[in-house]
Design a protein around this motif. Structure first.
Motif, PDB file in Angstrom:
ATOM      1  N   LEU A 197       4.511   9.347  10.511  1.00  0.00           N
ATOM      2  CA  LEU A 197       4.945   8.036  10.029  1.00  0.00           C
ATOM      3  C   LEU A 197       3.784   7.045  10.012  1.00  0.00           C
ATOM      4  O   LEU A 197       3.575   6.330   9.034  1.00  0.00           O
ATOM      5  N   HIS A 198       3.031   7.033  11.103  1.00  0.00           N
ATOM      6  CA  HIS A 198       1.993   6.016  11.272  1.00  0.00           C
ATOM      7  C   HIS A 198       0.792   6.251  10.356  1.00  0.00           C
ATOM      8  O   HIS A 198       0.087   5.303  10.008  1.00  0.00           O
ATOM      9  N   ARG A 199       0.563   7.495   9.962  1.00  0.00           N
ATOM     10  CA  ARG A 199      -0.644   7.777   9.173  1.00  0.00           C
ATOM     11  C   ARG A 199      -0.622   7.069   7.816  1.00  0.00           C
ATOM     12  O   ARG A 199      -1.672   6.900   7.193  1.00  0.00           O
ATOM     13  N   MET A 200       0.551   6.634   7.347  1.00  0.00           N
ATOM     14  CA  MET A 200       0.592   5.865   6.106  1.00  0.00           C
ATOM     15  C   MET A 200      -0.227   4.582   6.241  1.00  0.00           C
ATOM     16  O   MET A 200      -0.863   4.123   5.297  1.00  0.00           O
ATOM     17  N   HIS A 201      -0.208   3.998   7.439  1.00  0.00           N
ATOM     18  CA  HIS A 201      -1.011   2.807   7.702  1.00  0.00           C
ATOM     19  C   HIS A 201      -2.497   3.129   7.592  1.00  0.00           C
ATOM     20  O   HIS A 201      -3.279   2.322   7.069  1.00  0.00           O
ATOM     21  N   HIS A 202      -2.884   4.305   8.048  1.00  0.00           N
ATOM     22  CA  HIS A 202      -4.294   4.709   8.042  1.00  0.00           C
ATOM     23  C   HIS A 202      -4.740   5.281   6.705  1.00  0.00           C
ATOM     24  O   HIS A 202      -5.942   5.454   6.488  1.00  0.00           O
ATOM     25  N   ALA A 203      -3.802   5.597   5.823  1.00  0.00           N
ATOM     26  CA  ALA A 203      -4.152   6.226   4.547  1.00  0.00           C
ATOM     27  C   ALA A 203      -4.657   5.219   3.518  1.00  0.00           C
ATOM     28  O   ALA A 203      -5.063   5.618   2.420  1.00  0.00           O
ATOM     29  N   ASP A 204      -4.640   3.941   3.841  1.00  0.00           N
ATOM     30  CA  ASP A 204      -5.229   2.952   2.946  1.00  0.00           C
ATOM     31  C   ASP A 204      -6.725   3.260   2.813  1.00  0.00           C
ATOM     32  O   ASP A 204      -7.408   3.498   3.816  1.00  0.00           O
ATOM     33  N   LEU A 205      -7.236   3.233   1.602  1.00  0.00           N
ATOM     34  CA  LEU A 205      -8.633   3.599   1.357  1.00  0.00           C
ATOM     35  C   LEU A 205      -9.594   2.422   1.490  1.00  0.00           C
ATOM     36  O   LEU A 205     -10.801   2.599   1.404  1.00  0.00           O
ATOM     37  N   GLU A 206      -9.052   1.240   1.667  1.00  0.00           N
ATOM     38  CA  GLU A 206      -9.847   0.064   1.981  1.00  0.00           C
ATOM     39  C   GLU A 206      -9.197  -0.625   3.181  1.00  0.00           C
ATOM     40  O   GLU A 206      -8.114  -0.230   3.630  1.00  0.00           O
ATOM     41  N   PHE A 207      -9.864  -1.641   3.686  1.00  0.00           N
ATOM     42  CA  PHE A 207      -9.432  -2.329   4.903  1.00  0.00           C
ATOM     43  C   PHE A 207      -9.482  -3.820   4.636  1.00  0.00           C
ATOM     44  O   PHE A 207     -10.562  -4.403   4.512  1.00  0.00           O
ATOM     45  N   ASP A 208      -8.295  -4.426   4.469  1.00  0.00           N
ATOM     46  CA  ASP A 208      -8.252  -5.870   4.260  1.00  0.00           C
ATOM     47  C   ASP A 208      -6.940  -6.425   4.789  1.00  0.00           C
ATOM     48  O   ASP A 208      -6.167  -5.713   5.437  1.00  0.00           O
ATOM     49  N   VAL A 209      -6.683  -7.701   4.499  1.00  0.00           N
ATOM     50  CA  VAL A 209      -5.556  -8.403   5.104  1.00  0.00           C
ATOM     51  C   VAL A 209      -4.221  -7.707   4.835  1.00  0.00           C
ATOM     52  O   VAL A 209      -3.316  -7.749   5.682  1.00  0.00           O
TER      53      VAL A 209
ATOM     54  N   MET B  36     -16.512   5.377   6.514  1.00  0.00           N
ATOM     55  CA  MET B  36     -15.460   5.732   5.572  1.00  0.00           C
ATOM     56  C   MET B  36     -14.118   5.358   6.168  1.00  0.00           C
ATOM     57  O   MET B  36     -13.786   5.721   7.293  1.00  0.00           O
ATOM     58  N   ILE B  37     -13.329   4.614   5.407  1.00  0.00           N
ATOM     59  CA  ILE B  37     -12.007   4.176   5.837  1.00  0.00           C
ATOM     60  C   ILE B  37     -10.964   5.209   5.421  1.00  0.00           C
ATOM     61  O   ILE B  37     -11.036   5.792   4.342  1.00  0.00           O
ATOM     62  N   GLY B  38      -9.963   5.437   6.277  1.00  0.00           N
ATOM     63  CA  GLY B  38      -8.844   6.301   5.916  1.00  0.00           C
ATOM     64  C   GLY B  38      -8.757   7.551   6.757  1.00  0.00           C
ATOM     65  O   GLY B  38      -9.330   7.632   7.848  1.00  0.00           O
ATOM     66  N   ILE B  39      -8.023   8.541   6.250  1.00  0.00           N
ATOM     67  CA  ILE B  39      -7.885   9.836   6.909  1.00  0.00           C
ATOM     68  C   ILE B  39      -8.184  10.927   5.883  1.00  0.00           C
ATOM     69  O   ILE B  39      -8.307  10.649   4.687  1.00  0.00           O
ATOM     70  N   LYS B  40      -8.309  12.160   6.364  1.00  0.00           N
ATOM     71  CA  LYS B  40      -8.719  13.243   5.471  1.00  0.00           C
ATOM     72  C   LYS B  40      -7.659  13.558   4.419  1.00  0.00           C
ATOM     73  O   LYS B  40      -7.987  13.993   3.325  1.00  0.00           O
ATOM     74  N   GLN B  41      -6.386  13.387   4.777  1.00  0.00           N
ATOM     75  CA  GLN B  41      -5.341  13.533   3.785  1.00  0.00           C
ATOM     76  C   GLN B  41      -5.287  12.297   2.898  1.00  0.00           C
ATOM     77  O   GLN B  41      -5.753  11.232   3.275  1.00  0.00           O
TER      78      GLN B  41
ATOM     79  N   LEU C 214      -2.112   5.568  -3.425  1.00  0.00           N
ATOM     80  CA  LEU C 214      -1.928   4.169  -3.070  1.00  0.00           C
ATOM     81  C   LEU C 214      -0.686   3.567  -3.715  1.00  0.00           C
ATOM     82  O   LEU C 214      -0.344   2.416  -3.437  1.00  0.00           O
ATOM     83  N   SER C 215      -0.012   4.317  -4.565  1.00  0.00           N
ATOM     84  CA  SER C 215       1.205   3.802  -5.193  1.00  0.00           C
ATOM     85  C   SER C 215       2.349   3.804  -4.182  1.00  0.00           C
ATOM     86  O   SER C 215       2.390   4.622  -3.252  1.00  0.00           O
TER      87      SER C 215
END
Length: 280
Positions: free
Chosen positions: A119-131, A242-247, A254-255
């Motif tokens: 569930l939580h990895r969706m938060h980490h799957a963002d390919l950039e890091f912003d507000v 690099m931001i994100g996770i391997k998956q 990002l949709s």
């Protein structure tokens, strides 16, 4: 007083969210920390869409939310603080600190338990890091988090004022420490003793597992230092990391529809759950 607090709680939270969001978004434009390769138009509609979905879901499933439960607990004398007959000011301060500790421990749990990490990895799957990353959480995680928070509020007998204060602070600091903003290095080194800074939390969004499993704090920075999960800087540096996770490296992930399905796809074996590897 109770009716007044309940009546104005949504407006207070919405006002705080809108003002802090606007401030951080403007700051990101004026003084960005990293150059982003994937623009806002590609990411923000889905990230903000999940915010709207989660807000409606919480109001539907938990109509009075944490502040309402705090008022009920106070009227019935539930929890630790009423049992100790704690002075009101002490109860408010202690409740904010203990609620923050609970959020830290919950965050660690969502990294350590495979089904929760899905569930939580969706938060980490963002390919950039912003507000907007600070509010990008799967709806099921949001519901589980609210359930945990309600349990802690009831167990503490947290004053309603402290719960509202904590909700606003957590929301504001999450947007702040997920923002792509530049702070002077000296100022950051001092500030991160008081609050989690963007440079501190960005390490947590690194693709390297030893960095992903560090810096779990959202608001207060002390728990990471006290409990051994603090990493000062990313191995590759903030500009090159690099931001994100391997998956989910494909930008199509990002949709909004794909984000919602991510917990039910692919293999968790790609991520060493519950393992922290300190950077060399």
């Amino acid at each position: 007083m109770s009716d007044l607090l309940l009546a104005h709680e949504p407006a207070v939270r919405l006002g705080a969210f809108a003002s802090i969001f606007a401030l951080m978004a403007f700051w990101e434009l004026m003084a960005p920390r990293r150059r982003q390769t994937i623009g806002r138009l590609r990411r923000w509609p889905s990230n903000l869409g999940i915010v709207i979905l989660n807000t409606l879901l919480i109001r539907l499933v938990f109509p009075t939310a944490a502040v309402g439960l705090a008022l009920v607990a106070a009227s019935r004398g539930w929890g630790l603080f009423p049992a100790l007959d704690a002075p009101p000011l002490l109860a408010i301060v202690a409740a904010v600190v203990l609620l923050d500790l609970a959020i830290y421990l919950q965050h660690v749990l969502f990294h350590a338990v495979p089904v929760l990490w899905r569930l939580h990895r969706m938060h980490h799957a963002d390919l950039e890091f912003d507000v907007t990353t600070g509010a990008r959480f799967h709806p099921i995680e949001i519901l589980l988090s609210m359930g945990i928070k309600l349990g802690v509020v009831a167990a503490l007998g947290a004053p309603a004022a402290s719960v509202l204060m904590f909700e606003v602070l957590l929301n504001a600091t999450s947007m702040f420490n997920h923002s792509n903003v530049r702070l002077p290095a000296r100022f950051d080194r001092v500030l991160r003793w008081l609050v989690v800074t963007p440079d501190m939390h960005r390490v947590h969004h690194s693709i390297l597992p030893g960095e992903t499993n560090s810096n779990f704090g959202f608001n207060l920075p002390w728990w990471d230092r006290l409990l051994g999960t603090y990493v000062a800087q990313p191995q590759a540096g903030h500009e090159a990391m690099m931001i994100g996770i391997k998956q989910f490296r494909d930008p199509h992930e990002l949709s909004l529809d794909r984000m919602l399905l991510q917990p039910f796809r692919d293999d968790d074996g790609l991520y060493p759950l519950g393992r922290r590897e300190p950077p060399p």
